[in-house]
Motif scaffolding. Sequence first.
Motif, PDB file in Angstrom:
ATOM      1  N   LEU A   7     -28.714  11.068 -58.287  1.00 43.47           N
ATOM      2  CA  LEU A   7     -27.778  11.327 -57.196  1.00 43.47           C
ATOM      3  C   LEU A   7     -26.384  10.856 -57.608  1.00 43.47           C
ATOM      4  CD1 LEU A   7     -27.214  12.195 -54.265  1.00 43.47           C
ATOM      5  CD2 LEU A   7     -27.856   9.874 -53.551  1.00 43.47           C
ATOM      6  N   TYR A   8     -25.480  11.814 -57.722  1.00 47.08           N
ATOM      7  CA  TYR A   8     -24.088  11.527 -58.084  1.00 47.08           C
ATOM      8  C   TYR A   8     -23.272  11.478 -56.789  1.00 47.08           C
ATOM      9  CZ  TYR A   8     -25.521  12.742 -62.825  1.00 47.08           C
ATOM     10  OH  TYR A   8     -26.144  12.773 -64.048  1.00 47.08           O
ATOM     11  N   VAL A   9     -22.837  10.271 -56.414  1.00 49.98           N
ATOM     12  CA  VAL A   9     -22.118  10.068 -55.152  1.00 49.98           C
ATOM     13  C   VAL A   9     -20.625   9.918 -55.462  1.00 49.98           C
ATOM     14  CG1 VAL A   9     -21.950   8.703 -53.050  1.00 49.98           C
ATOM     15  CG2 VAL A   9     -24.144   8.877 -54.237  1.00 49.98           C
ATOM     16  N   VAL A  10     -19.825  10.840 -54.923  1.00 46.09           N
ATOM     17  CA  VAL A  10     -18.396  10.873 -55.220  1.00 46.09           C
ATOM     18  C   VAL A  10     -17.604  10.675 -53.934  1.00 46.09           C
ATOM     19  CG1 VAL A  10     -16.502  12.234 -56.231  1.00 46.09           C
ATOM     20  CG2 VAL A  10     -18.836  12.467 -57.133  1.00 46.09           C
ATOM     21  N   GLU A  34      -1.831  14.862 -55.670  1.00 50.59           N
ATOM     22  CA  GLU A  34      -2.434  13.895 -56.598  1.00 50.59           C
ATOM     23  C   GLU A  34      -3.934  13.781 -56.348  1.00 50.59           C
ATOM     24  OE1 GLU A  34       0.240  13.454 -54.762  1.00 50.59           O
ATOM     25  OE2 GLU A  34       1.879  12.886 -56.112  1.00 50.59           O
ATOM     26  N   GLY A  35      -4.321  13.896 -55.070  1.00 52.01           N
ATOM     27  CA  GLY A  35      -5.741  13.853 -54.735  1.00 52.01           C
ATOM     28  C   GLY A  35      -6.514  15.006 -55.344  1.00 52.01           C
ATOM     29  N   LYS A  36      -5.882  16.167 -55.383  1.00 50.56           N
ATOM     30  CA  LYS A  36      -6.513  17.331 -56.021  1.00 50.56           C
ATOM     31  C   LYS A  36      -6.676  17.110 -57.515  1.00 50.56           C
ATOM     32  CE  LYS A  36      -4.545  20.520 -52.624  1.00 50.56           C
ATOM     33  NZ  LYS A  36      -3.546  21.587 -52.399  1.00 50.56           N
ATOM     34  N   VAL A  37      -5.651  16.519 -58.137  1.00 50.26           N
ATOM     35  CA  VAL A  37      -5.684  16.273 -59.587  1.00 50.26           C
ATOM     36  C   VAL A  37      -6.837  15.338 -59.949  1.00 50.26           C
ATOM     37  CG1 VAL A  37      -4.451  15.187 -61.512  1.00 50.26           C
ATOM     38  CG2 VAL A  37      -3.240  16.766 -59.990  1.00 50.26           C
ATOM     39  N   ILE A  38      -7.007  14.238 -59.175  1.00 51.88           N
ATOM     40  CA  ILE A  38      -8.074  13.299 -59.539  1.00 51.88           C
ATOM     41  C   ILE A  38      -9.460  13.870 -59.210  1.00 51.88           C
ATOM     42  CG2 ILE A  38      -6.655  11.209 -59.467  1.00 51.88           C
ATOM     43  CD1 ILE A  38      -7.846  10.575 -56.737  1.00 51.88           C
ATOM     44  N   ALA A  39      -9.533  14.753 -58.210  1.00 50.61           N
ATOM     45  CA  ALA A  39     -10.812  15.428 -57.938  1.00 50.61           C
ATOM     46  C   ALA A  39     -11.181  16.339 -59.109  1.00 50.61           C
ATOM     47  CB  ALA A  39     -10.721  16.223 -56.641  1.00 50.61           C
ATOM     48  N   ASN A 191     -18.267  -6.779 -51.620  1.00 47.99           N
ATOM     49  CA  ASN A 191     -17.631  -6.222 -50.431  1.00 47.99           C
ATOM     50  C   ASN A 191     -16.128  -6.036 -50.574  1.00 47.99           C
ATOM     51  OD1 ASN A 191     -18.295  -5.254 -47.892  1.00 47.99           O
ATOM     52  ND2 ASN A 191     -17.612  -7.105 -46.868  1.00 47.99           N
ATOM     53  N   GLU A 192     -15.504  -6.799 -51.486  1.00 43.95           N
ATOM     54  CA  GLU A 192     -14.050  -6.748 -51.612  1.00 43.95           C
ATOM     55  C   GLU A 192     -13.571  -5.617 -52.523  1.00 43.95           C
ATOM     56  OE1 GLU A 192     -11.928 -10.715 -51.499  1.00 43.95           O
ATOM     57  OE2 GLU A 192     -13.913 -11.352 -52.173  1.00 43.95           O
ATOM     58  N   LEU A 193     -14.477  -5.005 -53.264  1.00 46.15           N
ATOM     59  CA  LEU A 193     -14.078  -3.929 -54.176  1.00 46.15           C
ATOM     60  C   LEU A 193     -13.651  -2.692 -53.399  1.00 46.15           C
ATOM     61  CD1 LEU A 193     -16.669  -3.870 -57.095  1.00 46.15           C
ATOM     62  CD2 LEU A 193     -14.231  -4.359 -57.261  1.00 46.15           C
ATOM     63  N   GLU A 194     -12.530  -2.114 -53.793  1.00 45.26           N
ATOM     64  CA  GLU A 194     -12.098  -0.855 -53.196  1.00 45.26           C
ATOM     65  C   GLU A 194     -12.896   0.292 -53.809  1.00 45.26           C
ATOM     66  OE1 GLU A 194      -8.137   2.010 -52.960  1.00 45.26           O
ATOM     67  OE2 GLU A 194      -8.089   0.146 -54.100  1.00 45.26           O
ATOM     68  N   ILE A 195     -13.371   1.192 -52.983  1.00 44.76           N
ATOM     69  CA  ILE A 195     -14.030   2.401 -53.490  1.00 44.76           C
ATOM     70  C   ILE A 195     -12.918   3.396 -53.831  1.00 44.76           C
ATOM     71  CG2 ILE A 195     -15.772   4.180 -53.084  1.00 44.76           C
ATOM     72  CD1 ILE A 195     -16.911   1.389 -52.862  1.00 44.76           C
ATOM     73  N   LYS A 196     -12.757   3.702 -55.094  1.00 46.03           N
ATOM     74  CA  LYS A 196     -11.632   4.528 -55.531  1.00 46.03           C
ATOM     75  C   LYS A 196     -11.835   5.997 -55.151  1.00 46.03           C
ATOM     76  CE  LYS A 196     -12.394   3.004 -59.657  1.00 46.03           C
ATOM     77  NZ  LYS A 196     -12.405   2.675 -61.095  1.00 46.03           N
ATOM     78  N   ASN A 197     -10.738   6.660 -54.799  1.00 40.49           N
ATOM     79  CA  ASN A 197     -10.809   8.099 -54.539  1.00 40.49           C
ATOM     80  C   ASN A 197     -11.324   8.819 -55.773  1.00 40.49           C
ATOM     81  OD1 ASN A 197      -8.081   7.446 -52.621  1.00 40.49           O
ATOM     82  ND2 ASN A 197      -9.641   8.783 -51.753  1.00 40.49           N
ATOM     83  N   SER A 198     -12.264   9.732 -55.561  1.00 37.62           N
ATOM     84  CA  SER A 198     -12.898  10.541 -56.607  1.00 37.62           C
ATOM     85  C   SER A 198     -13.691   9.715 -57.619  1.00 37.62           C
ATOM     86  CB  SER A 198     -11.874  11.426 -57.329  1.00 37.62           C
ATOM     87  OG  SER A 198     -11.417  12.439 -56.452  1.00 37.62           O
ATOM     88  N   SER A 199     -14.004   8.453 -57.281  1.00 37.50           N
ATOM     89  CA  SER A 199     -14.884   7.668 -58.147  1.00 37.50           C
ATOM     90  C   SER A 199     -16.314   8.193 -58.037  1.00 37.50           C
ATOM     91  CB  SER A 199     -14.848   6.187 -57.759  1.00 37.50           C
ATOM     92  OG  SER A 199     -15.340   6.011 -56.437  1.00 37.50           O
ATOM     93  N   VAL A 200     -17.088   7.943 -59.100  1.00 40.73           N
ATOM     94  CA  VAL A 200     -18.473   8.410 -59.165  1.00 40.73           C
ATOM     95  C   VAL A 200     -19.412   7.209 -59.238  1.00 40.73           C
ATOM     96  CG1 VAL A 200     -20.146   9.809 -60.440  1.00 40.73           C
ATOM     97  CG2 VAL A 200     -17.727  10.484 -60.405  1.00 40.73           C
ATOM     98  N   SER A 201     -20.387   7.184 -58.356  1.00 40.45           N
ATOM     99  CA  SER A 201     -21.478   6.211 -58.430  1.00 40.45           C
ATOM    100  C   SER A 201     -22.773   6.996 -58.616  1.00 40.45           C
ATOM    101  CB  SER A 201     -21.555   5.371 -57.151  1.00 40.45           C
ATOM    102  OG  SER A 201     -20.346   4.655 -56.943  1.00 40.45           O
ATOM    103  N   ILE A 202     -23.689   6.468 -59.418  1.00 41.88           N
ATOM    104  CA  ILE A 202     -24.927   7.192 -59.722  1.00 41.88           C
ATOM    105  C   ILE A 202     -26.127   6.357 -59.282  1.00 41.88           C
ATOM    106  CG2 ILE A 202     -26.333   8.273 -61.525  1.00 41.88           C
ATOM    107  CD1 ILE A 202     -23.756   8.567 -63.185  1.00 41.88           C
ATOM    108  N   LEU A 203     -27.027   6.999 -58.539  1.00 43.65           N
ATOM    109  CA  LEU A 203     -28.285   6.370 -58.152  1.00 43.65           C
ATOM    110  C   LEU A 203     -29.434   7.217 -58.681  1.00 43.65           C
ATOM    111  CD1 LEU A 203     -26.151   5.938 -55.565  1.00 43.65           C
ATOM    112  CD2 LEU A 203     -28.121   4.689 -54.677  1.00 43.65           C
ATOM    113  N   LYS A 204     -30.525   6.555 -58.998  1.00 47.20           N
ATOM    114  CA  LYS A 204     -31.743   7.265 -59.410  1.00 47.20           C
ATOM    115  C   LYS A 204     -32.803   7.049 -58.339  1.00 47.20           C
ATOM    116  CE  LYS A 204     -34.858   7.979 -63.343  1.00 47.20           C
ATOM    117  NZ  LYS A 204     -34.370   9.331 -63.672  1.00 47.20           N
ATOM    118  N   TYR A 205     -33.421   8.142 -57.916  1.00 47.99           N
ATOM    119  CA  TYR A 205     -34.503   8.064 -56.936  1.00 47.99           C
ATOM    120  C   TYR A 205     -35.815   8.395 -57.627  1.00 47.99           C
ATOM    121  CZ  TYR A 205     -37.328   9.072 -52.788  1.00 47.99           C
ATOM    122  OH  TYR A 205     -38.310   9.079 -51.832  1.00 47.99           O
ATOM    123  N   SER A 206     -36.752   7.457 -57.582  1.00 43.23           N
ATOM    124  CA  SER A 206     -38.111   7.714 -58.076  1.00 43.23           C
ATOM    125  C   SER A 206     -39.049   6.730 -57.389  1.00 43.23           C
ATOM    126  CB  SER A 206     -38.197   7.565 -59.604  1.00 43.23           C
ATOM    127  OG  SER A 206     -37.895   6.240 -59.990  1.00 43.23           O
TER     128      SER A 206
END
Length: 217
Positions: A7-10, A34-39, A191-206
């Motif tokens: 699961l790629y969470v953006v 700029e938001g379009k560029v980073i996407a 909790n203090e980390l900013e979630i960056k615009n267009s950042s990618v987090s990856i989860l594995k489900y099994s």
Amino acid sequence: MDYTMNLYVVRHGETYLNRYNKMQGWADSPLTEEGKVIAIEAGKGLANVQFDRVYTSDSGRTVETAELILQQNNYSSSLAINKRKAFREVFFGSFEGEHSEVAWNKVAQDNGYHTFNEMFRNHSIEGIMNFMKKSDPLHHAENHRELWKRLEKGLNEMVSESQSNSENILLVTHGVIIRNIISKFSDEYNNELEIKNSSVSILKYSSDMFKVISFNQ
């Protein structure tokens, strides 16, 4: 055979309300240039991932980001986008559209803290969301239980709609949603980390479980 999912969470690209530091939950605004560029940059980073399904919230900013990501993809550019209210950002109630610093400082002070940074250091995402609902004069803001109920339903539906034994799924969603997903399935969430615009987090489900592989990249 066990079902597995990558699961790629953006998070969506920067919007005008992001740029102006306004509270943007169910409120919506378009991506900045700029938001379009980073996407697009995020899309280039995922260009060689062959997605089987794509999900977004029903907010324009996530749909626009997903479209830009898919345009860069070498396999999945024509995939349908499944828009789901379950993945919509938290509702900030009467704080919607307020300047972020004003809103968060009010929540902090209502709950015994001098600054919102102090509050964030001392409480989980669950506690902070509950404080938000309590501080909203109309109490319309979603608390943690209300948000997780719809988010969990969305994640369960995503799993139940599997089309093969192994899939790559793209989910374009929002900052607080990503915070809740990561804090639920990782012990190392800060909790203090900013979630960056267009950042990618990856989860594995099994084996009926999600595991965080990478965060906020």
